[in-house]
Scaffold this motif. Structure first.
Motif, PDB file in Angstrom:
ATOM      1  N   GLY A  32       0.720  -1.172   0.039  1.00  0.00           N
ATOM      2  CA  GLY A  32       0.058  -0.086  -0.126  1.00  0.00           C
ATOM      3  C   GLY A  32       0.558   1.342   0.106  1.00  0.00           C
ATOM      4  O   GLY A  32       0.161   2.379  -0.099  1.00  0.00           O
ATOM      5  N   SER A  33       2.181   1.257   0.188  1.00  0.00           N
ATOM      6  CA  SER A  33       2.907   2.246   0.419  1.00  0.00           C
ATOM      7  C   SER A  33       3.147   2.889  -0.927  1.00  0.00           C
ATOM      8  O   SER A  33       3.112   2.416  -2.384  1.00  0.00           O
ATOM      9  N   VAL A  34       3.290   4.222  -1.380  1.00  0.00           N
ATOM     10  CA  VAL A  34       3.738   4.969  -2.533  1.00  0.00           C
ATOM     11  C   VAL A  34       5.045   4.938  -2.722  1.00  0.00           C
ATOM     12  O   VAL A  34       5.908   5.207  -1.889  1.00  0.00           O
ATOM     13  N   LEU A  35       5.215   4.621  -4.044  1.00  0.00           N
ATOM     14  CA  LEU A  35       6.708   4.703  -4.494  1.00  0.00           C
ATOM     15  C   LEU A  35       6.902   5.993  -5.296  1.00  0.00           C
ATOM     16  O   LEU A  35       5.984   6.765  -5.756  1.00  0.00           O
ATOM     17  N   TYR A  56       9.154  -0.012 -13.719  1.00  0.00           N
ATOM     18  CA  TYR A  56       7.712  -0.081 -13.151  1.00  0.00           C
ATOM     19  C   TYR A  56       6.805  -1.001 -14.009  1.00  0.00           C
ATOM     20  O   TYR A  56       5.932  -1.602 -13.512  1.00  0.00           O
ATOM     21  N   SER A  57       6.964  -0.978 -15.343  1.00  0.00           N
ATOM     22  CA  SER A  57       6.159  -1.951 -16.139  1.00  0.00           C
ATOM     23  C   SER A  57       6.400  -3.433 -15.736  1.00  0.00           C
ATOM     24  O   SER A  57       5.652  -4.188 -15.763  1.00  0.00           O
ATOM     25  N   GLU A  58       8.005  -3.620 -15.698  1.00  0.00           N
ATOM     26  CA  GLU A  58       8.226  -5.001 -15.064  1.00  0.00           C
ATOM     27  C   GLU A  58       7.385  -5.429 -13.663  1.00  0.00           C
ATOM     28  O   GLU A  58       7.093  -6.493 -13.640  1.00  0.00           O
ATOM     29  N   LEU A  59       7.685  -4.528 -12.976  1.00  0.00           N
ATOM     30  CA  LEU A  59       6.965  -4.671 -11.591  1.00  0.00           C
ATOM     31  C   LEU A  59       5.556  -5.023 -11.688  1.00  0.00           C
ATOM     32  O   LEU A  59       4.829  -5.679 -11.029  1.00  0.00           O
ATOM     33  N   ARG A  60       4.846  -4.178 -12.490  1.00  0.00           N
ATOM     34  CA  ARG A  60       3.548  -4.179 -12.954  1.00  0.00           C
ATOM     35  C   ARG A  60       2.983  -5.706 -13.179  1.00  0.00           C
ATOM     36  O   ARG A  60       2.114  -6.316 -12.898  1.00  0.00           O
ATOM     37  N   ASP A  66       0.837  -1.424  -8.414  1.00  0.00           N
ATOM     38  CA  ASP A  66      -0.435  -0.758  -9.024  1.00  0.00           C
ATOM     39  C   ASP A  66       0.054   0.504  -9.483  1.00  0.00           C
ATOM     40  O   ASP A  66       0.332   1.253  -8.813  1.00  0.00           O
ATOM     41  N   SER A  67      -0.523   0.917 -10.517  1.00  0.00           N
ATOM     42  CA  SER A  67      -0.488   2.490 -10.870  1.00  0.00           C
ATOM     43  C   SER A  67      -1.767   3.088 -11.375  1.00  0.00           C
ATOM     44  O   SER A  67      -2.438   2.521 -12.092  1.00  0.00           O
ATOM     45  N   ARG A  68      -2.284   3.760 -10.485  1.00  0.00           N
ATOM     46  CA  ARG A  68      -3.585   4.507 -10.813  1.00  0.00           C
ATOM     47  C   ARG A  68      -3.622   6.211 -11.100  1.00  0.00           C
ATOM     48  O   ARG A  68      -2.623   6.707 -10.407  1.00  0.00           O
ATOM     49  N   SER A  69      -4.168   6.491 -11.911  1.00  0.00           N
ATOM     50  CA  SER A  69      -4.323   7.959 -12.243  1.00  0.00           C
ATOM     51  C   SER A  69      -4.784   8.765 -10.919  1.00  0.00           C
ATOM     52  O   SER A  69      -5.765   8.455 -10.467  1.00  0.00           O
ATOM     53  N   GLY A  70      -3.878   9.778 -10.656  1.00  0.00           N
ATOM     54  CA  GLY A  70      -4.088  10.580  -9.488  1.00  0.00           C
ATOM     55  C   GLY A  70      -3.630   9.838  -8.060  1.00  0.00           C
ATOM     56  O   GLY A  70      -3.807  10.713  -7.098  1.00  0.00           O
ATOM     57  N   SER A  71      -3.303   8.601  -8.187  1.00  0.00           N
ATOM     58  CA  SER A  71      -2.964   7.925  -6.840  1.00  0.00           C
ATOM     59  C   SER A  71      -1.488   7.883  -7.016  1.00  0.00           C
ATOM     60  O   SER A  71      -0.953   7.105  -6.011  1.00  0.00           O
ATOM     61  N   GLY A  72      -0.900   7.822  -8.249  1.00  0.00           N
ATOM     62  CA  GLY A  72       0.540   7.362  -8.240  1.00  0.00           C
ATOM     63  C   GLY A  72       0.663   6.095  -8.228  1.00  0.00           C
ATOM     64  O   GLY A  72      -0.102   5.204  -8.462  1.00  0.00           O
ATOM     65  N   THR A  73       1.838   5.437  -8.004  1.00  0.00           N
ATOM     66  CA  THR A  73       2.432   4.080  -8.042  1.00  0.00           C
ATOM     67  C   THR A  73       2.579   3.541  -6.597  1.00  0.00           C
ATOM     68  O   THR A  73       3.170   4.215  -5.927  1.00  0.00           O
ATOM     69  N   ARG A  74       1.908   2.482  -6.296  1.00  0.00           N
ATOM     70  CA  ARG A  74       1.859   1.825  -5.112  1.00  0.00           C
ATOM     71  C   ARG A  74       2.147   0.655  -5.155  1.00  0.00           C
ATOM     72  O   ARG A  74       2.014  -0.296  -5.971  1.00  0.00           O
TER      73      ARG A  74
END
Length: 478
Positions: A32-35, A56-60, A66-74
């Motif tokens: 849940g932490s933000v990268l 980041y694509s590799e980790l996804r 997870d990456s969500r618009s407005g929430s950054g990468t977590r």
């Protein structure tokens, strides 16, 4: 702060992905932490933003973030009681293990040939289809229908093939042996692998020619062997160099290709052959003789193998069909004391339970057939013709830029570029122009050397191939 290693062969994005995965697994970034943002992390690591995007694509793809618009990468937040699930990090596995990958140049050559079938190929060390006994082997396979049960074969190899090899070695190589002292392998490379794994130990010192095909085989480093060089001149290696290496490093084995040596084409001088065996017997050193090219001698009788004059059993002799018939048969052999053959046969059986009996049957039939001698005559004629085409093209296109010694057998021409050159740039420019070769550094030489194999390209392509190479060389030099 950790930074990716720009000298590593591993891509920067993969290094970043691996580092982040480790930090996440250690709890530095809990679920849940933000990268950091792509831009901020790129600034911290001093890389392009696109590199972080790939990481980041590799980790996804692994389900770790997870990456969500407005929430950054977590870091992925798993539900209470759920077990985190993601695939193994296969990149890390692929980079591990004890068996080393091929040299970068060899991987690049293989990649280029796989991507572009139209490349004029001066790199592959095998016979072209037009000089292989394709028709003859098809006839033999059609004439001989196999009705026997195809189970596991004798660990040393198909007995009828070993019996035919006894006759072949006596008639063509003046080597007198028995079928119980012959091991069938999948080619010279497997013979070398078995020797390095079963007869030597990590840390052992061995002597190999300089330059040498052995330098292109990571199996020596994988086995943990220390390699020491025996310089090759126009008469082959100097036997006294072996004595020097023994005194200094206590070498335990000598690997040598005395006839039409790969890559230089040199033939070991007769006087040096006798001296070499004398030194080996005096020091109790085994010699591994790789002899794939002898029967390709263009004029006169083929040079004799060391094994034919080995009176005390110092030489382990390796041969193969790859350079005189068809590499796809995957049939080679080794002649050695029976105790050694038993040891290596046992090890090979643990690897693959023995070779397929079908290509061994074909090889046995070809050796005793009326097709073998005419094929060898045609092979020598075609190789000589192609060698002369290559020499003529080099003399026309690059008379003042390249030097070479004309080989009297084998498949290769060893060349030196007179001006200083960057091997990597030259190879890439040659590939771009539609031709490929093997840089000499693959065989342990300094930059500026190269090996052209003239057995692989079609005769009509040799002139245009050298023209393309000449254009690439002049472009890099300029």
């Amino acid at each position: 702060m950790w930074k990716p290693n720009r000298q590593s062969n591993q891509p920067l994005y993969q290094q970043i992905a691996d580092d982040l995965e480790r930090r996440i697994s250690y709890g530095e970034f809990p679920p849940g932490s933000v990268l950091p943002s792509e831009r901020k992390l790129a600034e911290q690591l001093e890389v392009n933003r696109s590199t972080v995007v790939l990481a980041y694509s590799e980790l996804r793809a692994l389900g770790i973030i997870d990456s969500r618009s407005g929430s950054g990468t977590r870091v992925t937040k798993y539900k209470w009681g759920a077990t985190p699930k993601h695939p193994p990090n296969w990149h890390r596995y692929a980079e591990g293990g004890s068996f080393l990958p091929n040299l970068p140049f060899m991987r690049r050559i293989r990649e280029a040939l796989g991507q572009n079938q139209s490349l004029i190929d001066f790199a592959s060390g095998e016979l072209a289809a037009d000089i292989s006994p394709v028709e003859e082997i098809n006839i033999l396979m059609n004439e001989n229908h196999y009705t026997e049960y195809l189970g596991y074969d004798n660990p040393q190899g198909f007995v009828p093939l070993r019996q035919e090899l006894v006759n072949y070695l006596s008639q063509y190589r003046d080597i007198h042996t028995t079928d119980s002292s012959i091991l069938i392998t999948s080619g010279s490379q497997q013979s070398l692998y078995l020797i390095t794994q079963c007869l030597l130990s990590p840390g052992d010192a061995v002597a190999i020619e300089d330059p040498s095909y052995c330098y292109s085989l990571p199996m020596f480093q994988t086995a943990g062997l220390r390699l020491f060089r025996l310089p090759v001149d126009h008469k082959g290696v100097r036997p006294e160099d072996i004595r020097t290496l023994y005194k200094k490093h206590r070498i335990k084995m000598v690997f040598i290709n005395p006839n039409f040596q790969n890559p230089t084409g040199a033939v070991l001088d007769n006087e040096r052959r006798i001296q070499l065996l004398d030194v080996a017997s005096e020091l109790g050193l085994p010699i591994v003789e790789d002899d794939p090219f002898s029967l390709t001698a263009y004029e006169g009788a083929p040079p004799p193998p060391l094994k034919s004059i080995d009176s005390i059993g110092s030489v382990l002799y390796i041969g193969s069909f790859s350079k005189i018939a068809a590499s796809g048969l995957r049939v080679g052999w080794m002649v050695a004391p029976h105790s050694v053959i038993e040891r290596l046969a046992d090890a090979r059986q643990q690897m693959d339970f023995g070779l397929s009996v079908i290509p061994q049957r074909v090889a046995a039939q070809f050796l005793k057939s009326p097709y073998f001698v005419p094929h060898m005559d045609r092979l020598r004629m075609h190789l000589l013709y192609k060698r002369d085409l290559l020499i003529k093209a080099l003399q026309k296109e690059l008379p003042d830029l390249i030097t070479f010694t004309i080989p009297q057998g084998g498949l290769h021409l060893w060349c030196k570029i007179i001006p200083k050159i960057n091997d990597s740039k030259l190879l890439e420019e040659a590939i771009r122009r539609g031709v490929i070769f093997v840089p000499g550094s693959v065989y342990g030489s300094d930059s500026g050397y190269m090996r052209f194999t003239y057995a692989r390209p079609k005769a009509e392509d040799i002139g245009s191939g050298i023209s393309k190479f000449a254009a690439a060389l002049r472009d890099v030099l300029s």
